[in-house]
Structures are given as C-alpha cells and as structure tokens.
Design an enzyme around this catalytic site. Structure first.
Site, PDB file in Angstrom:
ATOM      1  N   SER A 196      32.001  17.889  12.246  1.00  0.00           N
ATOM      2  CA  SER A 196      33.431  17.742  12.541  1.00  0.00           C
ATOM      3  C   SER A 196      33.641  16.880  13.777  1.00  0.00           C
ATOM      4  O   SER A 196      34.752  16.424  14.037  1.00  0.00           O
ATOM      5  CB  SER A 196      34.088  19.115  12.744  1.00  0.00           C
ATOM      6  OG  SER A 196      33.528  19.780  13.863  1.00  0.00           O
ATOM      7  N   HIS A 197      32.578  16.647  14.557  1.00  0.00           N
ATOM      8  CA  HIS A 197      32.713  15.820  15.762  1.00  0.00           C
ATOM      9  C   HIS A 197      31.639  14.742  15.841  1.00  0.00           C
ATOM     10  O   HIS A 197      31.314  14.253  16.917  1.00  0.00           O
ATOM     11  CB  HIS A 197      32.778  16.698  17.018  1.00  0.00           C
ATOM     12  CG  HIS A 197      34.052  17.486  17.045  1.00  0.00           C
ATOM     13  ND1 HIS A 197      34.205  18.646  16.323  1.00  0.00           N
ATOM     14  CD2 HIS A 197      35.248  17.229  17.632  1.00  0.00           C
ATOM     15  CE1 HIS A 197      35.443  19.096  16.480  1.00  0.00           C
ATOM     16  NE2 HIS A 197      36.096  18.264  17.269  1.00  0.00           N
ATOM     17  N   ASP A 233      37.567  20.520  11.051  1.00  0.00           N
ATOM     18  CA  ASP A 233      37.092  21.115   9.799  1.00  0.00           C
ATOM     19  C   ASP A 233      38.227  21.252   8.782  1.00  0.00           C
ATOM     20  O   ASP A 233      37.982  21.215   7.577  1.00  0.00           O
ATOM     21  CB  ASP A 233      36.435  22.474  10.067  1.00  0.00           C
ATOM     22  CG  ASP A 233      35.019  22.300  10.598  1.00  0.00           C
ATOM     23  OD1 ASP A 233      34.329  21.363  10.151  1.00  0.00           O
ATOM     24  OD2 ASP A 233      34.612  23.085  11.477  1.00  0.00           O
TER      25      ASP A 233
HETATM   26  N1  LIG Z   1      37.344  18.464  21.962  1.00  0.00           N
HETATM   27  C1  LIG Z   1      38.178  19.376  21.521  1.00  0.00           C
HETATM   28  O1  LIG Z   1      39.308  19.444  21.956  1.00  0.00           O
HETATM   29  C2  LIG Z   1      37.738  20.346  20.487  1.00  0.00           C
HETATM   30  C3  LIG Z   1      36.441  20.379  20.032  1.00  0.00           C
HETATM   31  N2  LIG Z   1      36.052  21.329  19.142  1.00  0.00           N
HETATM   32  C4  LIG Z   1      34.655  21.367  18.716  1.00  0.00           C
HETATM   33  O2  LIG Z   1      34.538  21.728  17.371  1.00  0.00           O
HETATM   34  C5  LIG Z   1      33.236  22.238  17.135  1.00  0.00           C
HETATM   35  C6  LIG Z   1      33.270  23.293  16.090  1.00  0.00           C
HETATM   36  O3  LIG Z   1      33.874  24.470  16.605  1.00  0.00           O
HETATM   37  P1  LIG Z   1      33.895  25.787  15.698  1.00  0.00           P
HETATM   38  O4  LIG Z   1      34.294  25.447  14.321  1.00  0.00           O
HETATM   39  O5  LIG Z   1      34.623  26.846  16.397  1.00  0.00           O
HETATM   40  O6  LIG Z   1      32.350  26.138  15.651  1.00  0.00           O
HETATM   41  P2  LIG Z   1      31.578  27.141  14.668  1.00  0.00           P
HETATM   42  O7  LIG Z   1      32.460  28.267  14.282  1.00  0.00           O
HETATM   43  O8  LIG Z   1      30.937  26.361  13.585  1.00  0.00           O
HETATM   44  O9  LIG Z   1      30.394  27.666  15.595  1.00  0.00           O
HETATM   45  C7  LIG Z   1      30.691  28.295  16.801  1.00  0.00           C
HETATM   46  C8  LIG Z   1      29.432  28.751  17.487  1.00  0.00           C
HETATM   47  O10 LIG Z   1      28.896  29.867  16.789  1.00  0.00           O
HETATM   48  C9  LIG Z   1      27.577  29.593  16.343  1.00  0.00           C
HETATM   49  N3  LIG Z   1      27.461  30.178  15.028  1.00  0.00           N
HETATM   50  C10 LIG Z   1      28.106  29.837  13.891  1.00  0.00           C
HETATM   51  N4  LIG Z   1      27.765  30.656  12.889  1.00  0.00           N
HETATM   52  C11 LIG Z   1      26.882  31.551  13.392  1.00  0.00           C
HETATM   53  C12 LIG Z   1      26.156  32.647  12.856  1.00  0.00           C
HETATM   54  N5  LIG Z   1      26.291  33.014  11.586  1.00  0.00           N
HETATM   55  N6  LIG Z   1      25.340  33.334  13.674  1.00  0.00           N
HETATM   56  C13 LIG Z   1      25.199  32.982  14.978  1.00  0.00           C
HETATM   57  N7  LIG Z   1      25.852  31.948  15.553  1.00  0.00           N
HETATM   58  C14 LIG Z   1      26.686  31.250  14.754  1.00  0.00           C
HETATM   59  C15 LIG Z   1      27.444  28.097  16.338  1.00  0.00           C
HETATM   60  O11 LIG Z   1      26.084  27.701  16.509  1.00  0.00           O
HETATM   61  P3  LIG Z   1      25.494  26.428  15.701  1.00  0.00           P
HETATM   62  O12 LIG Z   1      26.138  25.231  16.322  1.00  0.00           O
HETATM   63  O13 LIG Z   1      24.025  26.489  15.882  1.00  0.00           O
HETATM   64  O14 LIG Z   1      25.906  26.603  14.264  1.00  0.00           O
HETATM   65  C16 LIG Z   1      28.327  27.709  17.522  1.00  0.00           C
HETATM   66  O15 LIG Z   1      27.665  27.806  18.735  1.00  0.00           O
HETATM   67  C17 LIG Z   1      32.720  22.648  18.509  1.00  0.00           C
HETATM   68  O16 LIG Z   1      31.678  21.769  18.867  1.00  0.00           O
HETATM   69  C18 LIG Z   1      33.901  22.455  19.440  1.00  0.00           C
HETATM   70  O17 LIG Z   1      33.573  22.049  20.754  1.00  0.00           O
HETATM   71  C19 LIG Z   1      36.905  22.279  18.673  1.00  0.00           C
HETATM   72  C20 LIG Z   1      38.196  22.280  19.099  1.00  0.00           C
HETATM   73  C21 LIG Z   1      38.746  21.295  19.999  1.00  0.00           C
HETATM   74  O1  LIG Z   2      38.526  19.837  15.936  1.00  0.00           O
HETATM   75  C1  LIG Z   2      39.416  20.016  16.786  1.00  0.00           C
HETATM   76  O2  LIG Z   2      40.091  21.052  16.818  1.00  0.00           O
HETATM   77  C2  LIG Z   2      39.691  18.935  17.762  1.00  0.00           C
HETATM   78  N1  LIG Z   2      38.760  18.106  18.028  1.00  0.00           N
HETATM   79  C3  LIG Z   2      38.867  16.965  18.887  1.00  0.00           C
HETATM   80  C4  LIG Z   2      40.088  16.992  19.719  1.00  0.00           C
HETATM   81  C5  LIG Z   2      41.262  17.547  19.014  1.00  0.00           C
HETATM   82  C6  LIG Z   2      40.994  18.896  18.412  1.00  0.00           C
END
Ligand SMILES: NC(=O)C1=CN([C@@H]2O[C@H](COP(=O)(O)OP(=O)(O)OC[C@H]3O[C@@H](n4cnc5c(N)ncnc54)[C@H](OP(=O)(O)O)[C@@H]3O)[C@@H](O)[C@H]2O)C=CC1
Ligand SMILES: O=C(O)C1=NCCCC1
Length: 343
Positions: free
Chosen positions: A53-54, A194
């Site tokens: 997703s990133h 996502d």
């Molecule tokens: N720049 C921005 O403004 C934003 C960026 N993001 C980015 O989006 C990305 C995705 O976020 P999000 O969807 O919440 O991430 P996920 O829900 O995929 O994962 C969150 C964390 O939980 C871990 N994890 C997932 N499933 C399991 C499991 N079954 N057991 C144990 N650990 C688990 C992951 O490890 P692993 O990675 O090893 O799967 C990760 O560290 C992140 O990198 C976040 O920084 C999100 C919002 C805004």
């Molecule tokens: O996936 C997200 O949520 C975001 N990623 C990059 C910055 C905006 C929000």
C-alpha cells in the site's frame, strides 16, 4: 499500481535497479537529487518488504502531487536545536523523510546524551509507510516511536462525520540475537491505501472498515472513497489513539491537523500537509537491565505461549525473499514506472 497479482505477467528487479528507476521518476518531476534518492529508497524498501500500500503503488500519487505544485520537491529542511532533548525541523513544505534525514544526527546525539530526545517535524508531507522512519534507530540500539497525521477520512468514535486522518503509529526496539521488534499500524480500521487497492481490484472489504456517504456501514471500497469515510480500529480505543496522533504530530510540532489543509486548488495533490513526531530513547541509560536481552526474553515467552507471528516477521520474510530473488512487479506496473521516468 498495487500488489503484483497471481495472474498478471511479472518481471523481477533488484533493489538497486528499482531505487534507480524511482529516482529518475522523482528527478524528472522536479525534486532535488537528495530528495529523489531519499524517497526512492523509502518507496523501494516498502515494495521490497511487501508493504504494497506504500510501495510503487504510490508513485503516480507522488508524481501528480509534484506536478500540481502542492509540495516543494526541492525544499531544504531547516533544523532547529530547540532544547537539550528537543529538535525541530521546518520541512519547508517538502517531504518528511528528507527532513528526518537532516535532523537525524542531532536527534541521535541528543538521545544518547540525555537518554531521550524528541524530533518535531512540521510543514511536511508524509505519503509513505512509517516503519522505515523508526526501524533504523533500533538497528543502532535505540528505541523509537513515531506518529504522523494524514488527511480527514476517519470518523471519530461516536461522531457523525470524518475528522481524523488514518494516523499511523510506528514503534521499533532492539532485540538481542534477532531483528528489532517493529510494528507500524494505521489507527483506522484499514489504511486508505488498502481501500484504494481493493477498489481497483473490485474486491469487497471485511465488515467494520467504513461507512458510505449516508453514514451507513459498507464493505464497498468505492463507496468509502466517494463520499464515505473510514472508522477507527477498535472503536473508542483506536479513536483515542488517533486523537493522540493529531495532538503529537500536529499540535506539538506546529504542523496542520488532518482537517486543516485544503488541497482543492491543487488538482492532483495527494500528499497530506501535516507534521510528524519522533521520540528516540537510549535504553542503555535505563535501570541497569540490558534492554535488548529483555526484548529477547519477552519474545521467547510470547513464542512459548504459542505465538507464531510477531509484527514485522512477514516484512522480514518478504525482505529476505526479495534480497535473494529480486522484487517482483507486474509488467504493466513496470511499464507505467518506465513511462513516468521517461525511458
Ligand atoms: N503516511 C501516512 O500518513 C500513513 C501511512 N500508513 C501506512 O500504511 C501501512 C499499513 O498500515 P496497516 O494497514 O494498519 O498495517 P497492517 O494492519 O497490515 O499491519 C499492522 C502491523 O501489525 C502487524 N501484523 C499484521 N498482521 C499481523 C498478525 N496476524 N500477527 C502479528 N502481527 C501482525 C504488521 O506486521 P507486518 O508488517 O510484518 O505484516 C504491522 O506491523 C503502514 O506502513 C502505515 O505506516 C497508514 C496510514 C497513514
Ligand atoms: O494509506 C493511508 O492511509 C495513507 N497513506 C499515505 C498518506 C495518506 C494516508
């Protein structure tokens, strides 16, 4: 661009080849060489680690944002030595990652001398995964926590309309004889990226992720993206964490809250113009015990009660695989990247 699908024809690139391709794209769309390198490494690292997703999925968004004039791809961050445990950076309406890179040496020096230091980045754009901002500190024996706010698309628990961003929290800690313990999670039930990927693939989301334009629960990602909104993870608990992220990443840094910027006059703008906070701790200054050994013991006990997967395990598996076999991209995605690079 999204995760390589099982059906599409694919090709394999080395990490260095992907970095160099992405660097060309950033340079062609108006960044400085330093910014191009920094963002290319960040984005290629996300792709390598299976953080799709990133990863390269975000490149068209970076390009349209740079083309819109919303962000300054040549910004030179200004680092401010504020206090013994506090560093601030004005990112100059540029990207957050080069601002962090510029402030990093002073931040680490302060954390090692005072035991703890804070970095407040403002006037910045973060469009990436957050773990790359914290993981390197843990490889140096430091504990790091970071938060960044994004753009209004999440309804606070108990409210009617969106206000918060997807506001991730990332944490990294050293561990003896193992990879650092790292987690990185959006405080929304699902990351916005996502939802976009699901919409593109025509897939439904699991229940409980978002609402449509009438505030009704929906599993349709398009309904969430077109007038709907996301929900926090874990109801009031995720909502409280998201509120904390707004306070730390925006109020404490001098950056914008997720609801405070207006990109409507910049068609194509996709990067939130907000702030980011990092807290770095030197655990060798703590109460005598070896922190990395204690991390190892905690993980040993977790495995002892049946845990099979730590946060970060999947990424490290993907990283090892990519380091051995290369990074797999859909041919179509690669063609689009080459086109954006002008090659
Ligand atoms: N720049 C921005 O403004 C934003 C960026 N993001 C980015 O989006 C990305 C995705 O976020 P999000 O969807 O919440 O991430 P996920 O829900 O995929 O994962 C969150 C964390 O939980 C871990 N994890 C997932 N499933 C399991 C499991 N079954 N057991 C144990 N650990 C688990 C992951 O490890 P692993 O990675 O090893 O799967 C990760 O560290 C992140 O990198 C976040 O920084 C999100 C919002 C805004
Ligand atoms: O996936 C997200 O949520 C975001 N990623 C990059 C910055 C905006 C929000």
């Amino acid at each position: 661009m999204s995760a390589p699908s099982d059906h599409a024809a694919s090709c394999t690139l080395s990490f260095d080849a992907l970095v160099s391709l992405l660097e060309k794209i950033f340079l062609r769309h108006g960044t400085s060489t330093e910014v191009a390198r920094c963002l290319a490494e960040n984005c290629a690292g996300a792709e390598r680690d299976g953080a799709h997703s990133h990863g390269v999925f975000r490149i068209p968004g970076y390009v349209s944002t740079l083309n819109s004039g919303w962000v300054n791809g040549k910004a030179v961050p200004v680092v401010e030595d504020v206090a013994s445990g506090f560093v601030a950076v004005d990112a100059g309406n540029g990207f957050a990652q080069p601002a962090l890179a510029a402030a990093r040496p002073l931040l680490v020096e302060k954390a090692r001398s005072a035991g703890i230091a804070v970095l407040a980045i403002r006037n910045s754009h973060h469009f990436a995964a957050l773990w790359p901002d914290v993981e390197p500190f843990a490889y140096e024996g430091l504990v790091a926590l970071s938060v960044v706010n994004s753009m209004t698309c999440v309804v606070p628990h108990g409210a009617d309309r969106p206000l918060f961003g997807t506001n991730p929290i990332a944490f990294a800690a050293p561990r003896a004889d193992g990879e650092p313990i790292v987690f990185d999670l959006a405080t929304s039930a699902i990351a916005h990226g996502d939802v976009q990927i699901a919409a593109r693939k025509g897939e439904l989301l699991p229940p409980g992720m978002g609402v449509d334009s009438l505030g009704q629960p929906t599993r349709d990602p398009k309904a969430i993206l077109e007038g709907g909104a996301l929900l926090p993870f874990g109801g009031h608990k995720g909502s409280a964490l998201s509120m904390m992220v707004e306070l730390l990443a925006a109020a404490l840094t001098g950056g914008n809250f997720s609801f405070e910027f207006d990109w409507n006059n910049h068609p194509g703008a996709k990067t939130p113009w907000t702030g980011q906070l990092l807290i770095v701790i030197d655990p060798s200054k703590s109460a005598g015990q070896d922190f990395a050994e204690r991390s190892r013991e905690l993980v040993r006990q977790m495995h002892g009660v049946g845990l099979r997967r730590l946060p970060g395990d999947r990424r490290h598996r993907e990283r090892s695989k990519a380091n051995e076999q290369g990074i797999i991209l859909d041919e179509q995605a690669l063609a689009q990247l080459r086109d954006l690079a002008g090659i």
